[in-house]
Each structure stands twice: as structure tokens, then as C-alpha cells.
Design a protein around this motif. Structure first.
Motif, PDB file in Angstrom:
ATOM      1  N   MET A  21     -22.071  25.278 -12.475  1.00 49.12           N
ATOM      2  CA  MET A  21     -22.755  24.100 -13.199  1.00 49.12           C
ATOM      3  C   MET A  21     -23.117  24.590 -14.484  1.00 49.12           C
ATOM      4  SD  MET A  21     -24.057  21.419 -12.338  1.00 49.12           S
ATOM      5  CE  MET A  21     -25.387  20.393 -12.448  1.00 49.12           C
ATOM      6  N   ALA A  22     -23.174  25.963 -14.779  1.00 53.67           N
ATOM      7  CA  ALA A  22     -23.481  26.169 -16.278  1.00 53.67           C
ATOM      8  C   ALA A  22     -22.400  26.167 -17.019  1.00 53.67           C
ATOM      9  CB  ALA A  22     -24.019  27.903 -16.229  1.00 53.67           C
ATOM     10  N   GLY A  23     -21.198  26.393 -16.351  1.00 61.41           N
ATOM     11  CA  GLY A  23     -19.708  26.163 -16.850  1.00 61.41           C
ATOM     12  C   GLY A  23     -19.506  24.762 -17.176  1.00 61.41           C
ATOM     13  N   PHE A  24     -19.719  23.794 -16.530  1.00 57.61           N
ATOM     14  CA  PHE A  24     -19.580  22.528 -16.412  1.00 57.61           C
ATOM     15  C   PHE A  24     -20.226  22.077 -17.682  1.00 57.61           C
ATOM     16  CE2 PHE A  24     -20.711  18.163 -15.306  1.00 57.61           C
ATOM     17  CZ  PHE A  24     -19.281  17.592 -14.751  1.00 57.61           C
ATOM     18  N   ILE A  25     -21.551  22.321 -17.874  1.00 56.98           N
ATOM     19  CA  ILE A  25     -22.457  21.875 -19.006  1.00 56.98           C
ATOM     20  C   ILE A  25     -21.876  22.394 -20.253  1.00 56.98           C
ATOM     21  CG2 ILE A  25     -24.499  22.324 -20.131  1.00 56.98           C
ATOM     22  CD1 ILE A  25     -25.771  22.324 -17.349  1.00 56.98           C
ATOM     23  N   ARG A  26     -21.270  23.930 -20.496  1.00 55.71           N
ATOM     24  CA  ARG A  26     -20.690  24.430 -21.423  1.00 55.71           C
ATOM     25  C   ARG A  26     -19.489  23.589 -21.901  1.00 55.71           C
ATOM     26  NH1 ARG A  26     -21.708  29.130 -19.789  1.00 55.71           N
ATOM     27  NH2 ARG A  26     -19.752  29.416 -18.732  1.00 55.71           N
ATOM     28  N   LEU A  27     -18.543  23.156 -20.957  1.00 51.93           N
ATOM     29  CA  LEU A  27     -17.429  22.464 -21.159  1.00 51.93           C
ATOM     30  C   LEU A  27     -17.588  21.150 -21.983  1.00 51.93           C
ATOM     31  CD1 LEU A  27     -14.308  21.965 -19.001  1.00 51.93           C
ATOM     32  CD2 LEU A  27     -15.442  19.854 -19.926  1.00 51.93           C
ATOM     33  N   PHE A  28     -18.726  20.299 -21.699  1.00 52.05           N
ATOM     34  CA  PHE A  28     -19.024  19.136 -22.229  1.00 52.05           C
ATOM     35  C   PHE A  28     -19.631  19.547 -23.681  1.00 52.05           C
ATOM     36  CE2 PHE A  28     -18.669  17.398 -18.011  1.00 52.05           C
ATOM     37  CZ  PHE A  28     -17.918  16.397 -18.315  1.00 52.05           C
ATOM     38  N   GLU A  29     -20.350  20.697 -23.901  1.00 53.86           N
ATOM     39  CA  GLU A  29     -20.825  21.181 -25.153  1.00 53.86           C
ATOM     40  C   GLU A  29     -19.565  21.417 -26.194  1.00 53.86           C
ATOM     41  OE1 GLU A  29     -23.585  23.972 -24.129  1.00 53.86           O
ATOM     42  OE2 GLU A  29     -25.264  22.847 -23.904  1.00 53.86           O
ATOM     43  N   ASP A  30     -18.685  21.924 -25.539  1.00 57.78           N
ATOM     44  CA  ASP A  30     -17.380  22.458 -26.246  1.00 57.78           C
ATOM     45  C   ASP A  30     -16.828  21.367 -26.467  1.00 57.78           C
ATOM     46  OD1 ASP A  30     -18.191  25.169 -25.945  1.00 57.78           O
ATOM     47  OD2 ASP A  30     -16.530  25.576 -24.187  1.00 57.78           O
ATOM     48  N   GLN A  31     -16.705  20.147 -25.907  1.00 55.98           N
ATOM     49  CA  GLN A  31     -15.994  19.074 -26.338  1.00 55.98           C
ATOM     50  C   GLN A  31     -16.767  18.121 -27.035  1.00 55.98           C
ATOM     51  OE1 GLN A  31     -12.864  18.405 -25.394  1.00 55.98           O
ATOM     52  NE2 GLN A  31     -12.990  20.521 -24.428  1.00 55.98           N
ATOM     53  N   GLN A  32     -17.850  18.648 -27.911  1.00 57.43           N
ATOM     54  CA  GLN A  32     -18.733  17.988 -28.703  1.00 57.43           C
ATOM     55  C   GLN A  32     -19.253  16.563 -27.909  1.00 57.43           C
ATOM     56  OE1 GLN A  32     -16.350  17.702 -32.284  1.00 57.43           O
ATOM     57  NE2 GLN A  32     -16.845  19.965 -32.748  1.00 57.43           N
ATOM     58  N   ILE A  33     -19.698  16.525 -26.648  1.00 56.42           N
ATOM     59  CA  ILE A  33     -20.260  15.466 -26.203  1.00 56.42           C
ATOM     60  C   ILE A  33     -21.774  15.725 -25.962  1.00 56.42           C
ATOM     61  CG2 ILE A  33     -20.532  14.218 -24.036  1.00 56.42           C
ATOM     62  CD1 ILE A  33     -17.729  13.875 -25.271  1.00 56.42           C
ATOM     63  N   HIS A  34     -22.499  14.794 -26.514  1.00 60.57           N
ATOM     64  CA  HIS A  34     -24.205  14.836 -26.561  1.00 60.57           C
ATOM     65  C   HIS A  34     -24.679  14.923 -25.129  1.00 60.57           C
ATOM     66  CE1 HIS A  34     -28.271  13.691 -26.774  1.00 60.57           C
ATOM     67  NE2 HIS A  34     -28.345  14.425 -27.955  1.00 60.57           N
ATOM     68  N   LEU A  35     -25.283  15.756 -24.743  1.00 58.68           N
ATOM     69  CA  LEU A  35     -25.816  16.059 -23.412  1.00 58.68           C
ATOM     70  C   LEU A  35     -27.244  16.403 -23.244  1.00 58.68           C
ATOM     71  CD1 LEU A  35     -24.455  17.159 -20.532  1.00 58.68           C
ATOM     72  CD2 LEU A  35     -24.556  19.376 -21.524  1.00 58.68           C
ATOM     73  N   GLN A  36     -27.742  15.679 -22.206  1.00 54.87           N
ATOM     74  CA  GLN A  36     -29.030  15.946 -21.870  1.00 54.87           C
ATOM     75  C   GLN A  36     -28.962  16.229 -20.464  1.00 54.87           C
ATOM     76  OE1 GLN A  36     -31.617  12.671 -22.563  1.00 54.87           O
ATOM     77  NE2 GLN A  36     -30.354  12.078 -24.418  1.00 54.87           N
ATOM     78  N   ASN A  44     -32.436  18.907  -7.770  1.00 51.84           N
ATOM     79  CA  ASN A  44     -31.400  18.361  -8.086  1.00 51.84           C
ATOM     80  C   ASN A  44     -31.224  17.942  -9.654  1.00 51.84           C
ATOM     81  OD1 ASN A  44     -30.857  17.466  -5.448  1.00 51.84           O
ATOM     82  ND2 ASN A  44     -31.863  15.513  -5.499  1.00 51.84           N
ATOM     83  N   GLN A  45     -30.276  17.810 -10.387  1.00 50.54           N
ATOM     84  CA  GLN A  45     -29.940  17.653 -11.901  1.00 50.54           C
ATOM     85  C   GLN A  45     -29.280  16.315 -11.890  1.00 50.54           C
ATOM     86  OE1 GLN A  45     -28.529  21.078 -13.803  1.00 50.54           O
ATOM     87  NE2 GLN A  45     -29.790  22.642 -12.746  1.00 50.54           N
ATOM     88  N   GLU A  46     -29.570  15.752 -13.299  1.00 50.48           N
ATOM     89  CA  GLU A  46     -29.004  14.613 -13.683  1.00 50.48           C
ATOM     90  C   GLU A  46     -28.596  14.819 -15.228  1.00 50.48           C
ATOM     91  OE1 GLU A  46     -29.860   9.957 -13.922  1.00 50.48           O
ATOM     92  OE2 GLU A  46     -31.117  11.199 -15.337  1.00 50.48           O
ATOM     93  N   LEU A  47     -27.181  14.876 -15.449  1.00 49.72           N
ATOM     94  CA  LEU A  47     -26.614  14.963 -16.626  1.00 49.72           C
ATOM     95  C   LEU A  47     -26.266  13.665 -17.237  1.00 49.72           C
ATOM     96  CD1 LEU A  47     -24.005  17.791 -16.096  1.00 49.72           C
ATOM     97  CD2 LEU A  47     -26.467  18.158 -16.598  1.00 49.72           C
ATOM     98  N   VAL A  48     -26.910  13.530 -18.587  1.00 52.70           N
ATOM     99  CA  VAL A  48     -26.376  12.195 -19.257  1.00 52.70           C
ATOM    100  C   VAL A  48     -25.525  12.747 -20.498  1.00 52.70           C
ATOM    101  CG1 VAL A  48     -27.323  10.410 -20.509  1.00 52.70           C
ATOM    102  CG2 VAL A  48     -28.799  11.367 -18.671  1.00 52.70           C
ATOM    103  N   LEU A  49     -24.221  12.153 -20.493  1.00 51.80           N
ATOM    104  CA  LEU A  49     -23.276  12.554 -21.251  1.00 51.80           C
ATOM    105  C   LEU A  49     -23.106  11.335 -22.233  1.00 51.80           C
ATOM    106  CD1 LEU A  49     -20.532  13.817 -18.650  1.00 51.80           C
ATOM    107  CD2 LEU A  49     -22.314  15.104 -20.059  1.00 51.80           C
ATOM    108  N   GLU A  50     -23.095  11.745 -23.591  1.00 48.59           N
ATOM    109  CA  GLU A  50     -23.017  10.545 -24.627  1.00 48.59           C
ATOM    110  C   GLU A  50     -22.079  10.975 -25.579  1.00 48.59           C
ATOM    111  OE1 GLU A  50     -26.159   7.868 -26.910  1.00 48.59           O
ATOM    112  OE2 GLU A  50     -26.493   9.786 -26.258  1.00 48.59           O
ATOM    113  N   ASP A  51     -20.955  10.152 -25.939  1.00 50.77           N
ATOM    114  CA  ASP A  51     -20.082  10.287 -27.040  1.00 50.77           C
ATOM    115  C   ASP A  51     -20.880  10.398 -28.348  1.00 50.77           C
ATOM    116  OD1 ASP A  51     -20.308   7.629 -27.869  1.00 50.77           O
ATOM    117  OD2 ASP A  51     -18.472   7.118 -27.789  1.00 50.77           O
ATOM    118  N   VAL A  52     -20.306  11.045 -29.243  1.00 50.64           N
ATOM    119  CA  VAL A  52     -21.036  11.397 -30.508  1.00 50.64           C
ATOM    120  C   VAL A  52     -21.652  10.196 -31.413  1.00 50.64           C
ATOM    121  CG1 VAL A  52     -20.509  13.901 -30.950  1.00 50.64           C
ATOM    122  CG2 VAL A  52     -18.870  11.946 -31.798  1.00 50.64           C
ATOM    123  N   ALA A  53     -20.744   8.887 -31.166  1.00 46.59           N
ATOM    124  CA  ALA A  53     -20.970   7.677 -31.842  1.00 46.59           C
ATOM    125  C   ALA A  53     -22.230   6.950 -31.001  1.00 46.59           C
ATOM    126  CB  ALA A  53     -19.929   6.892 -31.993  1.00 46.59           C
ATOM    127  N   GLY A  54     -22.550   7.561 -29.874  1.00 47.44           N
ATOM    128  CA  GLY A  54     -23.520   6.818 -29.222  1.00 47.44           C
ATOM    129  C   GLY A  54     -23.284   5.671 -28.508  1.00 47.44           C
TER     130      GLY A  54
END
Length: 196
Positions: A21-36, A44-54
Motif C-alpha cells: 500500500m505504501a508502494g502504491f501511494i509512492r507510485l502515484f506520487e512519482d507520476q506527479q498525481i495529486h493524492l489525498q 479502511n483507506q480512501e485514496l483520491v487521485l487527481e491529475d495536476v490540472a485538477g
């Protein structure tokens, strides 16, 4: 080259350990995806992925099941950055999914199993055709090798049966004929098992 209009994930399924799960989060950060990351009740966890343009966002809910976080996801993506990041995530974290890559006049349907593409199907107004299908060549070769070993063993048993029949035809002693008949019965059972 045709421009992709959208990418649909149909029942994508990911199962991750806490470390993954930590690696999964890191993958999106490395791809410059805004992440909450939101921690919900029960772990349970909820990940909100947003492209940089929003312009586009995806919500991934990971439910805690014993030692794993499990996410079942269906979504439609348009932006290339988020689409590529999701493709990398499904592949890197051995996800199962059906992914529809939609173009103006056709759809390419990718079937993922354990992070690998096993089939690609092109769907058009005229119908469907398989473009790619994964074949496990090593496993097929192993099956062929085993079947050849069985054929060889059957051949050896046939030779042994012929020799025993010759000995039986020449034998005059009842005890010797009885032993030969026992061996013939044993060989017949082996042949029956191998030929089945």
C-alpha cells in the motif's frame, strides 16, 4: 494514429499488503498525481487521485480484510497522466481488470490477470477479434514432455508383456505359469492406468 477518447476500468481488483500500500501511494506520487489519503473507520483507506490540472479525479476505496487492503474499482479516465499511472499500478501490483481503451471507431479490450495482459480483443461495429492471447509456453512444453514419458513407458510395458507371453507359451510348470500370469495382471493394470 487514432486518438484514445477514454479508458474504462471494469471491476479492477487490487489486493495489497500494508507494505505494498505504501508502494502504491509512492507510485502515484512519482507520476506527479495529486493524492489525498483518508483513513476511514475499521482501518479502511480512501485514496483520491487527481491529475495536476485538477480536471479529473478518481476515488479508490481500500477495505481492510485481515492483512490486506482490497479495492474493487470501476471508473472512466480521459487524461493521459492519470490513465498511465493507473495502468502502471494495475501492472506493478498484480491487479486483475478488464480495461476498455476507447477510440472513435473501435474499442481495445485488455484483460489483466495478476498484472499481466492475457488477452487483447478489438471490438468494432463488425464484431470482435482477438489481437493477442498469452500462451504459457513453458507449461505447454512440460505437458508434452510428460506425455512423451508416458508414451515411452507404455512402449516398454508392451515389450515386457510380449516377453512374458512368450515365456508363458514355453512354460510347462504350473507354478511358473501362475507367476507369469501374476506379472501379466500387474502389467495390464499399469497399462490401463497409463493409457487412461
Amino acid at each position: 494514429m487514432a486518438k484514445r477518447l477514454a479508458t474504462e476500468y471494469v471491476n479492477a481488483n487490487l489486493q495489497l499488503t500494508a507494505t505494498e500500500m505504501a508502494g502504491f501511494i509512492r507510485l502515484f506520487e512519482d507520476q506527479q498525481i495529486h493524492l489525498q489519503v483518508r483513513v476511514l473507520e475499521g482501518g479502511n483507506q480512501e485514496l483520491v487521485l487527481e491529475d495536476v490540472a485538477g480536471r479529473e479525479e478518481v476515488r479508490l476505496t481500500f477495505e481492510r480484510h485481515q492483512d490486506y487492503y482490497v479495492c474493487v474499482l470501476s471508473c472512466r479516465l480521459v487524461g493521459p497522466r492519470l490513465t498511465n499511472a493507473m495502468r502502471k499500478a494495475v501492472s506493478a501490483f498484480r491487479g486483475n481488470a478488464i480495461v476498455n481503451r476507447i477510440y472513435s471507431h473501435y474499442t481495445m479490450i485488455y484483460h489483466y490477470r495478476n498484472g499481466s495482459v492475457i488477452t487483447i480483443v478489438e471490438q468494432t461495429a463488425a464484431g470482435e477479434r482477438v489481437v493477442f492471447e498469452y500462451k504459457d509456453t513453458a507449461q505447454q512444453l512440460e505437458r508434452v514432455f510428460r506425455s512423451r514419458l508416458i508414451e515411452r513407458e507404455i512402449s516398454l510395458i508392451h515389450g515386457a508383456v510380449n516377453e512374458l507371453l512368450d515365456l508363458r507359451n514355453q512354460a510347462t510348470d504350473a507354478d511358473e505359469i501362475g507367476r507369469i500370469d501374476e506379472r501379466l495382471t500387474e502389467m495390464t493394470r499399469k497399462l490401463f492406468i497409463l493409457e487412461a
